[in-house]
Design a protein around this motif. Sequence first.
Motif, PDB file in Angstrom:
ATOM      1  N   GLY A   1      -3.458   4.766  12.118  1.00 36.26           N
ATOM      2  CA  GLY A   1      -4.010   4.484  10.804  1.00 36.26           C
ATOM      3  C   GLY A   1      -3.002   4.529   9.684  1.00 36.26           C
ATOM      4  N   THR A   2      -1.785   4.970   9.968  1.00 35.03           N
ATOM      5  CA  THR A   2      -0.749   5.037   8.936  1.00 35.03           C
ATOM      6  C   THR A   2      -0.235   3.644   8.589  1.00 35.03           C
ATOM      7  OG1 THR A   2      -0.097   7.213   9.761  1.00 35.03           O
ATOM      8  CG2 THR A   2       1.448   6.091   8.300  1.00 35.03           C
ATOM      9  N   GLY A   3      -0.050   2.804   9.600  1.00 35.73           N
ATOM     10  CA  GLY A   3       0.451   1.455   9.348  1.00 35.73           C
ATOM     11  C   GLY A   3      -0.509   0.628   8.521  1.00 35.73           C
ATOM     12  N   ILE A   4      -1.805   0.696   8.839  1.00 29.07           N
ATOM     13  CA  ILE A   4      -2.785  -0.064   8.072  1.00 29.07           C
ATOM     14  C   ILE A   4      -2.869   0.472   6.639  1.00 29.07           C
ATOM     15  CG2 ILE A   4      -5.198  -0.770   7.904  1.00 29.07           C
ATOM     16  CD1 ILE A   4      -3.808  -2.036  10.228  1.00 29.07           C
ATOM     17  N   LEU A   5      -2.766   1.790   6.488  1.00 26.92           N
ATOM     18  CA  LEU A   5      -2.735   2.356   5.141  1.00 26.92           C
ATOM     19  C   LEU A   5      -1.584   1.768   4.336  1.00 26.92           C
ATOM     20  CD1 LEU A   5      -3.429   4.298   2.843  1.00 26.92           C
ATOM     21  CD2 LEU A   5      -2.196   6.097   4.092  1.00 26.92           C
ATOM     22  N   ALA A   6      -0.406   1.660   4.951  1.00 30.00           N
ATOM     23  CA  ALA A   6       0.750   1.113   4.247  1.00 30.00           C
ATOM     24  C   ALA A   6       0.526  -0.342   3.841  1.00 30.00           C
ATOM     25  CB  ALA A   6       1.997   1.231   5.116  1.00 30.00           C
ATOM     26  N   THR A   7      -0.110  -1.129   4.709  1.00 27.19           N
ATOM     27  CA  THR A   7      -0.349  -2.534   4.352  1.00 27.19           C
ATOM     28  C   THR A   7      -1.273  -2.637   3.143  1.00 27.19           C
ATOM     29  OG1 THR A   7      -2.265  -2.838   5.823  1.00 27.19           O
ATOM     30  CG2 THR A   7      -0.094  -3.259   6.760  1.00 27.19           C
ATOM     31  N   LEU A   8      -2.276  -1.784   3.091  1.00 27.40           N
ATOM     32  CA  LEU A   8      -3.231  -1.835   1.988  1.00 27.40           C
ATOM     33  C   LEU A   8      -2.655  -1.263   0.706  1.00 27.40           C
ATOM     34  CD1 LEU A   8      -6.412  -0.761   3.972  1.00 27.40           C
ATOM     35  CD2 LEU A   8      -6.102  -2.961   2.832  1.00 27.40           C
TER      36      LEU A   8
ATOM     37  N   GLY B   1       0.317  -9.014   3.886  1.00 21.40           N
ATOM     38  CA  GLY B   1       0.320 -10.294   3.187  1.00 21.40           C
ATOM     39  C   GLY B   1      -1.069 -10.728   2.762  1.00 21.40           C
ATOM     40  N   LEU B   2      -2.054 -10.526   3.634  1.00 22.91           N
ATOM     41  CA  LEU B   2      -3.425 -10.881   3.284  1.00 22.91           C
ATOM     42  C   LEU B   2      -3.937 -10.034   2.130  1.00 22.91           C
ATOM     43  CD1 LEU B   2      -4.965 -11.299   6.859  1.00 22.91           C
ATOM     44  CD2 LEU B   2      -4.543 -13.117   5.194  1.00 22.91           C
TER      45      LEU B   2
ATOM     46  N   GLY C   1       4.089  -3.525   3.600  1.00 25.70           N
ATOM     47  CA  GLY C   1       3.923  -3.416   5.039  1.00 25.70           C
ATOM     48  C   GLY C   1       5.205  -2.955   5.689  1.00 25.70           C
ATOM     49  N   GLN C   2       5.387  -3.263   6.961  1.00 27.82           N
ATOM     50  CA  GLN C   2       6.521  -2.702   7.689  1.00 27.82           C
ATOM     51  C   GLN C   2       7.821  -3.487   7.541  1.00 27.82           C
ATOM     52  OE1 GLN C   2       3.505  -0.723  10.739  1.00 27.82           O
ATOM     53  NE2 GLN C   2       5.460  -1.242  11.672  1.00 27.82           N
TER      54      GLN C   2
END
Length: 516
Positions: free
Chosen positions: A493-500, A58-59, A478-479
Amino acid sequence: MEANVSRRNFLAGAGVAAASLAAFGFAGCAPSADKPAADSGSWDSEADILVIGAGGAGLTAALVAARGGAKVTVLEAAAAAGGNTVNSSGVIQAAGTEEQKKYGGVADDTPEKHVEYYLQCGEGQLNEDLVRYACEQAPSCIEFMKDLGIKYEVVYGNGPIPNVDAEVTLPRIHLAGTDENDLMYGQAHVAALLKAAEDTGVEFVYKTAATRLVQNADGIVTGVLADDKKRYRGKKAVILATCSYDRSEEMAQAFNYHMVQVLKDGRALTAATNTGDGIRMGMSVGAALDGMGGFIGLSNNIGGTPTLPGVPEVPGILVNKYGRRFVSESDHYAWVLRNVFAQEDHIAWGVFDAKAAALTGAAVGGVSPLSDDFSKEIADGSVVKAETIEDLAAQMGVPSKNVKAALDTWNTDLAAPEKADCLFPSRACGLEAIDTPPYYATRSYDYSLGALGGLKINTKSQVIDTEGEAISHLYAAGQVAGGFMGSYYPGTGTGILATLAFGRSAAENALNESEA
């Protein structure tokens, strides 16, 4: 290092839609399960783009949209921004970066190899278009965060996964150092995004949860109703970034037995606001689901021993309730965790000796810090100790003959010149005999870092309905979205990649929408 870094950071169509919700037992269970509200043309708050959720996705979406000239409002159910991301390690997987070459010692990696790694981890479950998009975007996601002041000073890799080719399993996990405010990991990541978003004029409304989407007569999503009884408009788009159903027992019952067990046992380390509302709201307007049933978890013991920061591998073995080994202990932690859960009654024990115990102490990180000599843990029963394997096995409640056979095989293998694990040759390092009493054992428990699977999206982050069409003016990142990861977490690091990757995509494409 992968396990150590991860662990210490968590000390911390209305009719069709209604039928779908009823089929999963959701109809009438919460306001967000109701059919969408009609657009009356009356609003309490209006923005060009309305973002639901102020976690990492969201950010990111809010910042990109605001930089694109949009007036942006973010609704966040919690009292502050961050979601799961703020408690994460804040790392990002990426291939082909300068940091990977400098700190990871990899000069010839490519996004294509990164794609192949994820697809092999996904075992045929993944949406290849999403995977390819994220991996191609990953290097620019690193640059995006660097532009916000984050510096990546360490690059490391996953543990091996037996059914994934070694040539595509490379160090790609980018870890940031301390920022100017001495923040680290997910806190530094969130702080950088939040400051940039606030500086760009994004409006944040905290302690306010969206409960229902609003649609006009043409089926276009135009805003939301919130639990403050106000109507919030998104003239161009609504972007769902509410994370997953990590805390929803009801949705876990429908989609995720692993999550059922974790919630039942009180081992969720996720944001309390992650109750699946975004998924329910998407379903209420006919959204399809993708990739449901996966799990991001972390074990209280990795490699057969309590996790030891700064010690890359410690000799220990994992055995099941019958005292038999069932996995290579140095494999990727999520793979090990899946194998632990697959054991009968989900029971596994880590077994180690005095040499490994001597490496522990007050510096050990984890869900609960360990005492120097395990005295606290022995007293509360979370660690058992014995001078003999027979006595240890009796305290564990497993057949001593099998535990002794497992250790004898292990020690015999390590006495040979080649020092190889004959049962699981993929084990990479840390091979040492387990032969020095006293012996120790601790139950292996999994802690939830989130559910995998959610709303079906395309590479534009548009939410896709059950007919395969994009739902007008509705995006997800995101998730809360699915299809990018499979039944287990493919790597830190996969989750943060998805958020970005998908947060940026959602904002960039929402900016191109016409006002509804």
